[in-house]
Design a protein around this motif. Sequence first.
Motif: not given
Lengths: 458, 458
Positions: A54-57, A169-172, A174-181, A204-206
């Motif tokens: 839902x966040x990605x949407x 972290x799991x971060x969504x 700005x464009x909706x892609x999911x990134x894990x750090x 401000x970054x995701x």
Amino acid sequence: MSRSEGLLARLRDGLPAEALLTDPDVTASYANDMASFCPAGTPAVVVLPRSVEQVQHVMRVATELGVPVVPQGARTGLSGGANASEGCVVLSLVKMDRILEINPVDRIAVVEPGVINATLSRAVNEHGLHYPPDPSSWEMCTIGGNIGTASGGLCCVKYGVTAEYVLGLDVVLADGRLMSTGRRTAKGVAGYDLTRLFVGSEGSLGIVVGATLALKPQPPQQLVLAAEFASARAACDAICAIMEAGHLPSLLELMDRTTVKAVNDLANMGLPETTEALLMCAFDTADPAADLAAVGALCEAAGATQVVPADDAAESELLLQARRLALNALEAVKGTTMIDDVCVPRSRLGDLLEGIERIAEEHKLTIGVCAHAGDGNTHPTVCFDAGDPDESRRARESFDAIMGLGLELGGTITGEHGVGVLKKEWLARELGPVGLEMQRRIKEVFDPLGILNPGKLF
Amino acid sequence: MSRSEGLLARLRDGLPAEALLTDPDVTASYANDMASFCPAGTPAVVVLPRSVEQVQHVMRVATELGVPVVPQGARTGLSGGANASEGCVVLSLVKMDRILEINPVDRIAVVEPGVINATLSRAVNEHGLHYPPDPSSWEMCTIGGNIGTASGGLCCVKYGVTAEYVLGLDVVLADGRLMSTGRRTAKGVAGYDLTRLFVGSEGSLGIVVGATLALKPQPPQQLVLAAEFASARAACDAICAIMEAGHLPSLLELMDRTTVKAVNDLANMGLPETTEALLMCAFDTADPAADLAAVGALCEAAGATQVVPADDAAESELLLQARRLALNALEAVKGTTMIDDVCVPRSRLGDLLEGIERIAEEHKLTIGVCAHAGDGNTHPTVCFDAGDPDESRRARESFDAIMGLGLELGGTITGEHGVGVLKKEWLARELGPVGLEMQRRIKEVFDPLGILNPGKLF
């Protein structure tokens, strides 16, 4: 179809009805965090997602339509970092509040961002574990919000800030892609530390949608000592002596005369009115009484007029109550407060406190200081009548004077509250032009359209 | 004038003659760090600057001419991160080796990047302070190199890695501009954490020319216990039990059968040949003997065949000698070693060790494992004859198999050695495409021409 109707229609494509709040009276209540003097816009809609998808949407729609998104936790922040932009999507993460895992062998917890700090703290306690970061708002604030501002608290002098407990972290984006750090492991150096880059980035970054947190074993119950001093300078000398002697207190707090008086007036706690500064020190070591005795002697050597060590947990709690009441008590003085968050090297704490007294006199204001003194992190709190325009103006000016003094003393404009909108112009002064340019360019990497919490930080 | 002569002429404009090494025999000796299987080019010149201004001059010239720059410390790295690129400027920071400040009240040190780790450690000891990060190469390696790779060591299980001790940095950017990051204060959240972004960036984002480091008070002398186990699995069970019980050891190390045998062969230390795994645990608490007794009981419950607690510092030192000899001993087995650095959640350590045994059998190789076991950080060390092409090939293949296993178990490809050139393709696998893309774009922000340590990390 208006722009706002188009936004709502697109959001509804991927969200259940109950995840969207559109009633203007309701959405308006999401416009602000707890900072004074921070402008806020009117949200177009408040979204309360329950899943990463839902966040990605939401972020895909926001990117598609170029609509600003303001992520929020419990809105207990003190810098306006969670304030709405005009026409934005408020993305409130409070419904994503599951604790997904607590692992006592690996000493980690995996959580969603909306978990309340106190809920997590109590849950890990049941496994004999300890999640140290303890901002004053810990009963309300969320882990996601703590990550956004890299929150501190009373424990930091021994245990450090939120940043030191975020492993991955799991971060969504700005464009909706999911990134894990980051990682689940105790150590790891694979590539740039993007985890730490997101901690304190104020949304401000995701959008942080999941976190792996490091835990500590639960320490012994702490024992507290209170010491009264006839001057703030003497109390600061004691703090320097305590730290120079190699002690590791679990708490080292300071309240100035104004704060002590305010607490006395509010709660009738019987603190002596002659006290110019009250220091509180605690140890959660194997033999806290011995550590308190050593610290008590250092306080007396620095000129303490009275030293009161607690004998047990109940007495310790009683001593700490005065500290816990400080901000409420200062708010009661004149109705409104503006809380600053200047941190200096602890060796300069005495200079900072004396400078703040001078600034209060010059601006004809009541300014109370309570401080995480062991860290050099002060919260100078201006007490003023918001209905008095001249006093409000002087309050704002004193705030700038205090930050200027903090930088002069080799400090920072924010020890733990963040920049938000409140300290934007000061951030530029602290970072200097090269640092500011590089920070802005990192922002552009993650948020090329400038839709993530716009108008904050820079 | 050739390209190389043009470079030298421009460098000489802002550097004294003694700061430039151009003799090819001499410059060739700067081509490599201590990693196996890592290609290196031939440096065009080695520069040994003594000031920030000299570093700025080098970077301005490099940007102007588009020449790659490879920053170096003591070249004790194990991933090829300091290996020269063809025709590069090697920028060795070893002459910038001053300790500028040690402040016991603020518990910080301010240093130049070329300070040797052991020199700093001893200097702060004289002030009753402790700089914990202790990579095995601590008598040789530099603080700048430690920052570049976010180095770990034996202390990390209690004290964490280098990253946790870097408060602020002075960095010369690719274009020669100077940027300051971070702070001198205990806390600070003003803007994105660029300090942490640089720690572990392996010289690919800028040249660290100064660092403000956090210090701890000096802990009591640690006391060590050794425990022998009849299987690696039993030793790993003991480690899990120790951590689950809430202990905070200052060291928790493991040597497998191959390593124990190698140490015995090298130094005739009288370790029993029946030992399948040797665990070492230490405490620097107020009552280390009590903590060791508790840990000893946990080891016995997990099946330890012998538990030997030291009575004093001298006995502790004796027990640690075996651990200190491990890498040299493994090198003596077949002449060459390839040291890996896989870190898994400590609950998966037993699975990793059993998997590595399987991999050694499958590849017909001798692989010894010593591990910072409390962190789940292992150094599987392949012993092989570099003159035997088939064995060398199998060594390389086993290395990949071990990293694959580490990722499968939820771990990371590098706990503390960094990526360098050795693990480039594996970094991409660990980060995934989105993470890799964002890391590359951050690199472009700081190094648009790609001249900073090119070919490393990505």
